[in-house]
Design an enzyme around this catalytic site. Structure first.
Site, mmCIF file in Angstrom:
data_model
loop_
_atom_site.group_PDB
_atom_site.id
_atom_site.type_symbol
_atom_site.label_atom_id
_atom_site.label_comp_id
_atom_site.label_asym_id
_atom_site.label_seq_id
_atom_site.Cartn_x
_atom_site.Cartn_y
_atom_site.Cartn_z
ATOM 1 N N ARG A 1 26.434 2.132 6.060
ATOM 2 C CA ARG A 1 26.096 0.991 6.502
ATOM 3 C C ARG A 1 24.066 0.914 6.318
ATOM 4 O O ARG A 1 23.622 1.827 7.350
ATOM 5 C CB ARG A 1 26.343 0.268 7.810
ATOM 6 C CG ARG A 1 27.744 0.086 7.897
ATOM 7 C CD ARG A 1 28.147 -0.428 9.161
ATOM 8 N NE ARG A 1 29.782 -0.806 9.058
ATOM 9 C CZ ARG A 1 30.414 -1.735 9.056
ATOM 10 N NH1 ARG A 1 29.583 -2.903 8.984
ATOM 11 N NH2 ARG A 1 31.658 -1.975 9.156
ATOM 12 N N HIS B 1 18.576 -0.860 6.881
ATOM 13 C CA HIS B 1 18.452 -2.247 7.135
ATOM 14 C C HIS B 1 17.446 -2.469 8.011
ATOM 15 O O HIS B 1 17.092 -1.569 8.969
ATOM 16 C CB HIS B 1 19.630 -2.958 7.704
ATOM 17 C CG HIS B 1 20.695 -3.004 6.945
ATOM 18 N ND1 HIS B 1 22.190 -3.031 7.555
ATOM 19 C CD2 HIS B 1 21.173 -3.036 5.465
ATOM 20 C CE1 HIS B 1 22.943 -2.846 6.530
ATOM 21 N NE2 HIS B 1 22.289 -2.958 5.241
ATOM 22 N N TYR C 1 25.543 -0.518 19.370
ATOM 23 C CA TYR C 1 24.200 -0.470 19.628
ATOM 24 C C TYR C 1 23.633 -1.892 20.614
ATOM 25 O O TYR C 1 24.038 -2.838 20.500
ATOM 26 C CB TYR C 1 23.428 -0.310 18.468
ATOM 27 C CG TYR C 1 23.762 -1.087 17.156
ATOM 28 C CD1 TYR C 1 24.917 -1.054 16.686
ATOM 29 C CD2 TYR C 1 22.776 -1.864 16.430
ATOM 30 C CE1 TYR C 1 25.114 -1.859 15.463
ATOM 31 C CE2 TYR C 1 23.114 -2.568 15.626
ATOM 32 C CZ TYR C 1 24.287 -2.675 15.255
ATOM 33 O OH TYR C 1 24.616 -3.534 13.982
ATOM 34 N N LYS D 1 16.590 -0.648 18.392
ATOM 35 C CA LYS D 1 17.997 -0.367 18.291
ATOM 36 C C LYS D 1 18.239 0.873 19.101
ATOM 37 O O LYS D 1 17.610 2.040 18.803
ATOM 38 C CB LYS D 1 18.679 -0.226 17.033
ATOM 39 C CG LYS D 1 18.430 -1.808 16.326
ATOM 40 C CD LYS D 1 18.819 -1.426 14.746
ATOM 41 C CE LYS D 1 18.670 -2.583 13.818
ATOM 42 N NZ LYS D 1 18.560 -2.266 12.672
ATOM 43 N N ASP E 1 24.164 -3.977 0.392
ATOM 44 C CA ASP E 1 23.664 -2.792 0.322
ATOM 45 C C ASP E 1 23.253 -2.375 -0.917
ATOM 46 O O ASP E 1 22.446 -1.660 -1.260
ATOM 47 C CB ASP E 1 24.210 -1.864 1.504
ATOM 48 C CG ASP E 1 24.152 -2.443 2.766
ATOM 49 O OD1 ASP E 1 23.460 -3.465 3.070
ATOM 50 O OD2 ASP E 1 24.805 -1.898 3.544
#
Ligand SMILES: Cc1cn([C@H]2C[C@H](O)[C@@H](COP(=O)(O)OP(=O)(O)O[C@H]3O[C@H](C)C(=O)[C@H](O)[C@H]3O)O2)c(=O)[nH]c1=O
Length: 189
Positions: A60, A63, A132, A72, A173
């Site tokens: 993932r 970003h 997170y 984060k 993505d």
């Protein structure tokens, strides 16, 4: 002190190791303590908690949000992931450099990725649950990112080391640009 702050290669990234209290019943740890972390110089305010679950080989990222940029505080609560942060801060001596951390639910270790970084992770175990805290809200209209296999970044995702033959990436993505086509630099907060 129930948290230990450990240095990283890139200024601004932070490894955080909570103290785990084990006994015959199991274990206890504080997963976040504003005051304790403030005493260690970590004063971020969080407004949103996220959780995702993924299978081995899912990647993932990478970003960021171009506005409402998010710091984060990330950790793995089941399994293990390779977490990666890429420095995109304006005038940073480590602009375009990346740093990775293995986040292991057995170790309870955490990683803080400040605003100005692209962030992503690869799942290293059969399954992983990723949790997170974010310093700003989700703002999809400002969603951005860099493709995981950007040759300029040349991130070592440790695929061979973890026996991952192919990665699973979302359609979104897969269509992310390379850094050289983005030319993005984040102002420091
Ligand atoms: C991030 C987010 C997503 N969503 C919704 C939007 C989609 O319908 C669904 C999945 O979103 P997405 O595919 O963007 O999820 P990830 O690929 O895990 O994205 C995250 O992955 C990397 C590792 C990050 O660092 C970011 O937090 C975030 O971009 O959840 C929300 O409703 N709120 C949110 O905050």
């Amino acid at each position: 002190m129930n948290f230990e702050i450990k240095p990283t290669k890139i200024q601004g990234l932070i490894h955080i190791q909570p103290k785990v209290f084990g006994d015959e019943r199991g274990y206890f740890l504080e997963t976040y303590n504003k005051n304790t972390l403030k005493q260690l110089g970590f004063e971020e305010e969080f407004v949103q908690d996220n959780e995702s679950k993924s299978k081995k080989g899912v990647l993932r990222g990478l970003h960021f949000q171009t506005k409402h940029t998010q710091g984060k505080l990330v950790r793995c609560t089941y399994g293990k992931v390779l977490d990666v942060a890429v420095d995109l801060r304006k005038n940073s001596p480590t602009y375009g450099h990346w740093e990775s951390a293995v986040l292991d639910s057995n170790e309870k270790n955490m990683f803080y990725v400040p605003t100005g970084f692209a962030h992503g992770f690869l799942v290293l175990t059969e399954e992983a649950v990723f949790n997170y805290k974010c310093t700003d809200y989700y703002a999809p209209e400002y969603d951005g990112g860099i493709k995981w296999d950007d040759p300029q970044l040349n991130i070592d995702w440790k695929l061979k080391e973890y026996g991952i033959d192919s990665v699973t990436v979302s359609e979104k993505d897969l269509n992310l640009p390379y850094l050289e086509d983005l030319n993005i630099q984040f102002e420091r907060d």
